[in-house]
Scaffold this active site. Structure first.
Site, short mmCIF file in Angstrom:
data_model
loop_
_atom_site.label_atom_id
_atom_site.label_comp_id
_atom_site.label_asym_id
_atom_site.label_seq_id
_atom_site.Cartn_x
_atom_site.Cartn_y
_atom_site.Cartn_z
N ASP A 478 0.83 -1.20 0.00
CA ASP A 478 0.00 0.00 0.00
C ASP A 478 0.87 1.26 0.00
OD1 ASP A 478 -2.32 1.48 0.10
OD2 ASP A 478 -3.09 0.57 1.93
N ASP A 548 -10.22 2.18 -4.05
CA ASP A 548 -10.82 1.93 -2.74
C ASP A 548 -12.33 1.89 -2.84
OD1 ASP A 548 -8.70 1.50 -1.13
OD2 ASP A 548 -8.62 3.51 -0.26
C1 DGJ Z 1 -5.85 1.90 1.75
C2 DGJ Z 1 -6.15 0.69 0.95
O1 DGJ Z 1 -6.56 1.02 -0.31
C3 DGJ Z 1 -7.18 -0.17 1.67
O2 DGJ Z 1 -7.54 -1.26 0.90
C4 DGJ Z 1 -6.59 -0.59 2.99
O3 DGJ Z 1 -5.50 -1.44 2.76
C5 DGJ Z 1 -6.17 0.63 3.79
N1 DGJ Z 1 -5.33 1.51 3.04
C6 DGJ Z 1 -5.47 0.22 5.04
O4 DGJ Z 1 -4.95 1.27 5.72
#
Ligand code: DGJ
Length: 741
Positions: A478, A548
């Site tokens: 991430d 997301d």
């Molecule tokens: C952002 C990501 O896109 C999510 O899927 C998740 O992993 C969160 N961060 C966790 O902090």
């Protein structure tokens, strides 16, 4: 596929079965662009395409000539300030303050295959006959700087370009602009297509007519960004998904970029693509060189769909690498939207048990497993399991998941640190921030200075320990904020303009080390969803969490836009809970799955919270995906109906043999008394008979492609009865199989 050099005319002609790319050495030694488009005859002298008329108000290069002005000539790698006034491909600040350069052709080489770009992601060949590379050597005699322009033409169609700048002089210089690609097209009769948006609505398709002046998309955030993608298309008016000319320009890079088209007053269009010149300043000492990232151009006469399939093929097979490149992707269950930070090992195991019962193959533990990370404010940088949450560490939970008969995956955010962390307390100067100035945070986190090798080494060490010490089969990498107050404590003042690029080189270095040390681990990239969904990352991680936003309706646009450049196997897509956590919409479970099938597929919810009936549905979905993921992920993808143009979206995939097709049909709002509807399919064999699951009889390929597949449903007549769904956000999957061999 050939690269021809005509000595008398000094013309280079690169061609394969589909395209020709023609350029020539101009009278002043610069390179002129003559043609890029559908393949044309190679036994022809095209030098007449260099048109030079005497023009009023032009500046000419030579005092005794009134016919040679770079202002009116289409070039390969334009320079500013010496009769060309368009934005340049290269700009070099020299010791005396001058920025004028004059790169003249010296030599060339033609080789089979494609050279590796040191430290950078790039397309590659597996056999020399897959591509040929032309390198053009140019020199600026005053400074001694050499320019190497690389052109690789692939048998399958694309042309990859990059530039290398070598300081062969005696004094240091500053490289202020070094684009990967510069391309002058002879007219501007194009529509410009960009893929833009924001967090949770990435890569929406935006189209506008090219006009005089500059149009551009870019990122200055330190990552390719949610806002824009390093990919643009120029298409002729009337070009659609199946027919007409389109040229795609894609940059294999994950940092600050600029993609620009400048239409001048004489209607030529200059396309520039590369590292964003703004803020870029690379000091080049004598003997040093700078390699630009690679750009890829794809010309298609078979519309936008044809262009996309050429990109898919190249990026799936000759950009993505490693063990997972050609393998179907495991169906996963990620705990993030199920638990957020609120979990114990016991809760995770309960999630995993249910997932296993449904046939899920991989359980992914997301954010919150390490250091003091029970909320956003602490722990990033401390990549050691939190013993209160995971008493047996990562090793322990991984064993337990494996014992259930599933693989285990783990989340990291390697580039970031919270100030409340051991790593920060030990190394406060490892953060990117400007001395004496306010330091902005994003989600309470700061960016580690990956331009420094010791920082990358430290993070590598921690990650290597975790991945080497436990059965981890998958990593979600991430990256949740942009870079601000960009400055490295380790670099001198005159090298601060290098930080953004050095940072990305550090990211690539860490990826390279981890993927080579753990070749069987599947890496999925993520940057708050789609904030770094670009070809650079695809070289290391064959799939990326596309957004997301996991709402099925929003995902139609995101995945549709993403598919213009990126293969379906790279698009991370999950079924999540309703009401959806990003847009609070309720969509039926079957539609959430029908959208997610066209990607890597997984679940982002607590399966324990589903009803028995829903669980049965999930089991069938998992079974369906296992049966058809080979064609869904690696088949040829066709966009049939755009979510940006109406209430209905349709897309399809076809296997290589064209014996199996899967059509996804999605309608946002239902309705009453609707028209009868059909959709014309693509990619089938004309003479072959196909059957459609659930329907009587057979249909010829040409029938389905010309008359179309009937998609009419209850909205065109009586209301649905019994169990069948009747409402908004409906969708269907049509399975179409060849009866004949
Ligand atoms: C952002 C990501 O896109 C999510 O899927 C998740 O992993 C969160 N961060 C966790 O902090």
């Amino acid at each position: 596929m050939r690269i021809i050099y005509q000595e008398e005319t000094k013309i280079f002609h690169l061609c394969n079965d589909a395209v020709s790319y023609i350029m020539m050495v101009l009278p002043n030694g610069h390179l002129g662009q003559l043609y890029f488009g559908r393949r044309v005859n190679t036994d022809k002298d095209y030098s007449y395409l260099l048109e030079m008329m005497s023009r009023p108000m032009a500046s000419y290069l030579w005092s005794d000539a009134k016919r040679f002005s770079l202002e009116h000539i289409k070039q390969e790698y334009g320079v500013y300030g010496t009769t060309d006034f368009r934005r340049p491909a290269i700009e070099i600040l020299q010791g005396n303050g001058s920025r004028i350069v004059d790169f003249r052709f010296k030599d060339f080489s033609i080789t089979d295959g494609k050279p590796v770009l040191e430290g950078l992601p790039a397309t590659y060949t597996e056999a020399p006959e897959e591509a040929m590379t032309l390198t053009l050597f140019l020199e600026d005699e005053v400074t001694g700087i050499c320019l190497e322009l690389l052109y690789t033409i692939f048998e399958t169609g694309p042309i990859a370009r990059s530039a290398k700048i070598v300081n062969g002089g005696e004094e240091p210089v500053h490289l202020l602009t070094a684009m990967s690609l510069c391309m002058d097209l002879p007219d501007y009769d194009y529509e410009w297509v960009q893929f833009s948006g924001a967090w949770a609505r990435e890569r929406h398709v935006k189209v506008r007519k090219l006009e005089q002046g500059i149009q551009a998309v870019d990122s200055m955030r330190g990552h390719s960004s949610h806002e824009h993608n390093p990919f643009i298309v120029l298409k002729r008016f009337g070009t659609d998904e199946a027919l007409g000319e389109a040229i795609g320009f894609s940059l294999i890079y994950s940092g600050n970029f600029l993609a620009q088209a400048e239409v001048d007053t004489h209607n030529t269009t200059r396309v520039l693509l590369g590292i964003h010149p703004s803020g870029f300043d690379w000091k080049l000492e004598p003997g040093e060189s700078f390699q630009t990232p690679e750009a890829v151009m794809v010309y298609s006469r078979e519309g936008l769909g044809g262009m996309s399939r050429i990109f898919h093929n190249l990026y799936r097979k000759r950009l993505a690498r490693g063990y997972w490149r050609d393998r179907v992707r495991p169906i996963l269950n990620n705990n993030w939207e199920a638990t957020y930070f609120d979990f114990t090992e016991e809760r995770l195991i309960n999630l995993a048990k249910k997932a296993k019962e449904c046939g899920v193959e991989l359980f992914v533990l997301d954010d919150g497993w390490f250091g003091q990370r029970s909320h956003e404010r602490a722990g990033l940088g401390d990549w050691v399991a939190n013993p209160e949450r995971l008493p047996g560490g990562i090793e322990g939970i991984a064993e337990k998941i494996e014992a259930l008969g599933m693989k285990f995956g783990l989340w990291f955010e390697p580039e970031m640190v919270n100030k409340d962390s051991d790593l920060y307390r030990e190394h406060p100067d490892w953060v990117i921030e400007t001395p004496g100035r306010h330091s902005s945070h994003g989600r309470f986190q700061y960016v580690l200075d990956f331009s420094r090798k010791e920082v990358v080494d430290e993070i590598y060490g921690m990650m290597e320990k975790i991945l080497g010490g436990a059965k981890v089969s998958y990593v979600k990498w991430d990256m949740n904020r942009s870079i601000t107050e960009c400055y490295s404590h380790a670099l001198p003042a005159d090298r601060q303009g290098e930080v953004f690029h050095r940072y990305i080189l550090g990211v690539y270095d860490l990826y390279e080390r981890l993927t080579s040390h753990f070749p069987k681990v599947l890496f999925e990239s993520c940057a708050s969803g789609g904030g770094r969904f670009d070809p650079g990352i695809l070289y290391y991680a064959p799939q990326g969490w596309a957004s997301d936003d996991s709402d099925a309706v929003e995902r139609l646009k995101i995945q549709y836009g993403t598919s213009f450049c990126y293969p379906i196997s790279s698009i991370g897509s999950h079924v999540s809970v309703v009401p959806n956590h990003q847009v609070f919409r309720n969509t039926p479970l079957h539609t959430r799955a029908n959208v997610a099938y066209f990607g890597t597929f997984g679940y982002e919810l607590d399966l324990n919270k589903l009803s028995e009936k829903e669980l049965q549905q999930v089991k069938q979905q998992v079974e369906f995906m296992k049966k058809y993921r080979e064609v869904l992920q690696f088949g040829d993808f066709y966009r049939l109906c755009s979510p940006f143009e109406g209430n209905v979206t349709i897309w399809m995939v076809v296997n290589e043999e064209r014996t199996l097709a899967i059509v996804g049909w999605y309608r946002i709002l239902g309705g009453a008394n609707q028209p009868y509807t059909r959709v014309r399919l693509q990619g089938l064999r004309e003479e072959t008979r196909y059957e459609i699951e659930g329907r009587e009889g057979y249909y010829f390929g040409d029938e389905l492609m010309n008359l179309g597949l009937i998609t009419t449903d209850y909205t065109a007549g009586e209301e649905a009865v019994g169990d069948s769904y009747a409402g908004d956000f409906d969708s269907k999957i049509f399975l179409i199989r060849a009866i004949d061999d």
